[in-house]
Design a protein around this motif. Structure first.
Motif, PDB file in Angstrom:
ATOM      1  N   VAL A  74       1.019  -1.359   0.336  1.00  0.00           N
ATOM      2  CA  VAL A  74       0.201  -0.179  -0.320  1.00  0.00           C
ATOM      3  C   VAL A  74       1.108   1.086   0.036  1.00  0.00           C
ATOM      4  N   LEU A  75       0.764   2.259  -0.902  1.00  0.00           N
ATOM      5  CA  LEU A  75       1.288   3.677  -1.108  1.00  0.00           C
ATOM      6  C   LEU A  75       0.402   4.409  -0.414  1.00  0.00           C
ATOM      7  N   THR A  76       1.175   5.027   0.898  1.00  0.00           N
ATOM      8  CA  THR A  76       0.321   5.998   1.262  1.00  0.00           C
ATOM      9  C   THR A  76       1.127   7.414   1.416  1.00  0.00           C
ATOM     10  N   ALA A  77       0.847   8.779   1.582  1.00  0.00           N
ATOM     11  CA  ALA A  77       1.652   9.232   2.386  1.00  0.00           C
ATOM     12  C   ALA A  77       2.972   9.569   3.118  1.00  0.00           C
ATOM     13  N   ALA A  78       4.209   9.730   3.415  1.00  0.00           N
ATOM     14  CA  ALA A  78       4.530  10.038   3.848  1.00  0.00           C
ATOM     15  C   ALA A  78       4.153  10.837   5.628  1.00  0.00           C
ATOM     16  N   HIS A  79       4.164  11.586   5.779  1.00  0.00           N
ATOM     17  CA  HIS A  79       3.754  11.817   6.812  1.00  0.00           C
ATOM     18  C   HIS A  79       2.318  11.805   7.756  1.00  0.00           C
ATOM     19  N   CYS A  80       1.851  10.812   6.683  1.00  0.00           N
ATOM     20  CA  CYS A  80       0.660   9.914   8.112  1.00  0.00           C
ATOM     21  C   CYS A  80       2.071   9.143   8.283  1.00  0.00           C
ATOM     22  N   HIS A 222     -13.688  21.803  -5.229  1.00  0.00           N
ATOM     23  CA  HIS A 222     -13.838  20.765  -5.771  1.00  0.00           C
ATOM     24  C   HIS A 222     -12.324  20.015  -5.327  1.00  0.00           C
ATOM     25  N   ASP A 223     -11.968  19.573  -3.951  1.00  0.00           N
ATOM     26  CA  ASP A 223     -11.047  19.276  -3.449  1.00  0.00           C
ATOM     27  C   ASP A 223     -10.708  18.026  -3.369  1.00  0.00           C
ATOM     28  N   ALA A 224      -9.084  17.146  -2.152  1.00  0.00           N
ATOM     29  CA  ALA A 224      -9.320  16.697  -1.331  1.00  0.00           C
ATOM     30  C   ALA A 224      -9.369  17.083   0.092  1.00  0.00           C
ATOM     31  N   CYS A 225      -9.469  16.989   1.387  1.00  0.00           N
ATOM     32  CA  CYS A 225      -9.355  17.515   2.593  1.00  0.00           C
ATOM     33  C   CYS A 225      -8.695  17.306   4.107  1.00  0.00           C
ATOM     34  N   GLN A 226      -9.149  17.472   5.350  1.00  0.00           N
ATOM     35  CA  GLN A 226      -8.658  17.106   5.930  1.00  0.00           C
ATOM     36  C   GLN A 226      -8.851  14.990   6.603  1.00  0.00           C
ATOM     37  N   GLY A 227      -7.889  14.380   6.673  1.00  0.00           N
ATOM     38  CA  GLY A 227      -8.601  13.110   6.471  1.00  0.00           C
ATOM     39  C   GLY A 227      -7.924  12.271   5.433  1.00  0.00           C
ATOM     40  N   ASP A 228      -8.304  12.874   4.448  1.00  0.00           N
ATOM     41  CA  ASP A 228      -8.068  12.432   2.751  1.00  0.00           C
ATOM     42  C   ASP A 228      -5.916  12.274   2.649  1.00  0.00           C
ATOM     43  N   SER A 229      -5.239  12.231   2.986  1.00  0.00           N
ATOM     44  CA  SER A 229      -4.104  12.420   3.222  1.00  0.00           C
ATOM     45  C   SER A 229      -3.337  10.876   2.386  1.00  0.00           C
ATOM     46  N   GLY A 230      -2.361  11.026   1.773  1.00  0.00           N
ATOM     47  CA  GLY A 230      -2.085   9.316   1.309  1.00  0.00           C
ATOM     48  C   GLY A 230      -2.988   8.628   0.410  1.00  0.00           C
ATOM     49  N   GLY A 231      -4.841   9.320  -0.003  1.00  0.00           N
ATOM     50  CA  GLY A 231      -4.915   8.244  -0.866  1.00  0.00           C
ATOM     51  C   GLY A 231      -5.146   8.372  -2.351  1.00  0.00           C
ATOM     52  N   PRO A 232      -5.589   8.171  -3.199  1.00  0.00           N
ATOM     53  CA  PRO A 232      -5.050   8.323  -4.312  1.00  0.00           C
ATOM     54  C   PRO A 232      -5.879   9.370  -5.235  1.00  0.00           C
ATOM     55  N   LEU A 233      -5.206   9.632  -6.507  1.00  0.00           N
ATOM     56  CA  LEU A 233      -5.213  10.844  -7.540  1.00  0.00           C
ATOM     57  C   LEU A 233      -5.882   9.949  -8.644  1.00  0.00           C
ATOM     58  N   VAL A 234      -6.185   9.403  -9.973  1.00  0.00           N
ATOM     59  CA  VAL A 234      -6.443   8.768 -10.592  1.00  0.00           C
ATOM     60  C   VAL A 234      -6.635   9.366 -11.948  1.00  0.00           C
ATOM     61  N   ALA A 235      -6.284   9.630 -12.926  1.00  0.00           N
ATOM     62  CA  ALA A 235      -6.583   9.823 -14.269  1.00  0.00           C
ATOM     63  C   ALA A 235      -6.432   8.282 -15.145  1.00  0.00           C
ATOM     64  N   ILE A 240      -1.519   8.768 -10.673  1.00  0.00           N
ATOM     65  CA  ILE A 240      -1.186   9.878 -10.970  1.00  0.00           C
ATOM     66  C   ILE A 240      -0.529  10.826  -9.543  1.00  0.00           C
ATOM     67  N   GLY A 241      -1.303  10.459  -8.510  1.00  0.00           N
ATOM     68  CA  GLY A 241      -1.129  11.583  -7.302  1.00  0.00           C
ATOM     69  C   GLY A 241      -1.878  10.567  -6.138  1.00  0.00           C
ATOM     70  N   VAL A 242      -0.756  11.217  -5.349  1.00  0.00           N
ATOM     71  CA  VAL A 242      -1.220  10.735  -3.265  1.00  0.00           C
ATOM     72  C   VAL A 242      -1.657  12.358  -2.840  1.00  0.00           C
ATOM     73  N   VAL A 243      -2.354  11.868  -2.482  1.00  0.00           N
ATOM     74  CA  VAL A 243      -3.498  12.877  -1.519  1.00  0.00           C
ATOM     75  C   VAL A 243      -2.269  13.638  -0.636  1.00  0.00           C
ATOM     76  N   SER A 244      -1.567  15.118  -0.279  1.00  0.00           N
ATOM     77  CA  SER A 244      -0.127  15.922  -0.117  1.00  0.00           C
ATOM     78  C   SER A 244      -0.456  16.934   1.490  1.00  0.00           C
ATOM     79  N   TRP A 245      -0.542  17.995   0.277  1.00  0.00           N
ATOM     80  CA  TRP A 245      -1.076  18.442   1.567  1.00  0.00           C
ATOM     81  C   TRP A 245      -1.487  20.203   0.299  1.00  0.00           C
ATOM     82  N   GLY A 246      -1.732  21.277   0.800  1.00  0.00           N
ATOM     83  CA  GLY A 246      -2.279  22.756   0.406  1.00  0.00           C
ATOM     84  C   GLY A 246      -2.820  23.752   1.181  1.00  0.00           C
ATOM     85  N   SER A 247      -3.048  25.074   0.587  1.00  0.00           N
ATOM     86  CA  SER A 247      -4.046  25.438   1.912  1.00  0.00           C
ATOM     87  C   SER A 247      -5.694  25.909   1.860  1.00  0.00           C
TER      88      SER A 247
END
Length: 272
Positions: A74-80, A222-235, A240-247
């Motif tokens: 399982v791939l996730t975010a390092a900060h998780c 349209h966005d990810a938010c708190q608790g979604d970290s490590g989850g998938p971005l699929v295209a 293609i992406g793992v939820v990481s950070w944002g403002s």
């Protein structure tokens, strides 16, 4: 420079308490920021990371997301997987599990699989959020149908304007309203120039194209938010992406930033 707003439930013990004291799970018509409910059968590679000891049992101890990239990986975010989130190094979290094949965290659907080992990208920088990925190894392998391929560098799925989808069980409002059921939000891959303009450095963080990509909608919403970290971005059927950070969450001009999965492919190998 202050840290960017990282999209995990906790960077310290106080943040863990936010989840435990959050309002009741959202009703069925509530959605991930700008998204909609989905059944796990539509994204069987989306999993929840769980520790009831750390985060309580209301939502099965979910604190981050993850994605199945090999039957036992399982791939996730390092900060998780940081001690700031887990309260201890991951190897010392006795009940760290991955929840698979479960749409509603409050149900008994699917399985909860113990984690036998964890690995964090040694190049991960918690200050800049570059290299934000890690791996969990499962005690029991999942079916081959639960695995999603990772997109290597040059894959057309990274092309700006490509429709993409993010999945998770995180905050559905941006105000600590956590859902118990899986949600998905439709986004589009944005240009590096757009992301660099949104995050040039300073209080909101710096976008680093070699390690990150961003996705969202020009008008926000349209966005990810708190608790979604490590989850998938699929295209295009590829990760293609793992939820990481944002403002913030879903703010115009502040798209979500994801770990660029092609970087993980380089480190982990592209055989998945």
């Amino acid at each position: 420079m202050p840290r960017p707003y990282v999209r995990s439930l906790a960077l310290a013990a106080a943040a863990a308490l936010i989840q435990l004291m959050a309002p009741a799970p959202a009703t069925a018509d509530s959605v991930v920021i700008g998204g909609s409910p989905v059944d796990i059968s539509q994204s069987p590679w989306t999993v929840a990371l769980s520790s009831r000891d750390r985060f309580g049992g209301t939502r099965a101890g979910q604190f981050c997301g993850g994605v199945v990239v090999d039957r036992s990986t399982v791939l996730t975010a390092a900060h998780c997987l940081s001690a700031a989130v887990l309260g201890a190094p991951p190897g010392r979290v006795r009940d760290l599990k991955v929840i698979a094949d479960r749409t509603d965290l409050t149900s008994s659907q699917g399985k909860e699989i113990p984690v036998t080992s964890t690995w964090v990208n040694p190049q991960y920088n918690s200050y800049t959020n570059t290299g934000d990925f890690g791996v969990l190894t499962l005690a029991t392998p999942l079916p081959a149908g639960s695995v999603i391929p990772m997109a290597p560098a040059g894959d057309p799925a990274y092309t700006p304007g490509t429709p993409a989808t993010v999945y998770g069980w995180g905050d559905v409002t941006g105000n600590a309203t956590y859902t118990s059921s899986l949600r998905a939000a439709g986004l589009q891959v944005l240009t590096d120039a757009t992301c660099e303009k949104a995050y040039p450095g300073g209080l909101d963080g710096r976008y680093v194209a070699s390690s990150m990509l961003c996705a969202g909608a020009p008008e926000g919403g349209h966005d990810a938010c708190q608790g979604d970290s490590g989850g998938p971005l699929v295209a295009n059927g590829r990760l293609i992406g793992v939820v990481s950070w944002g403002s913030g969450c879903g703010q115009p001009g502040r798209p979500g930033v994801y770990t660029r999965v092609s970087e993980a492919v380089k480190v982990l190998g592209g055989g998945h």
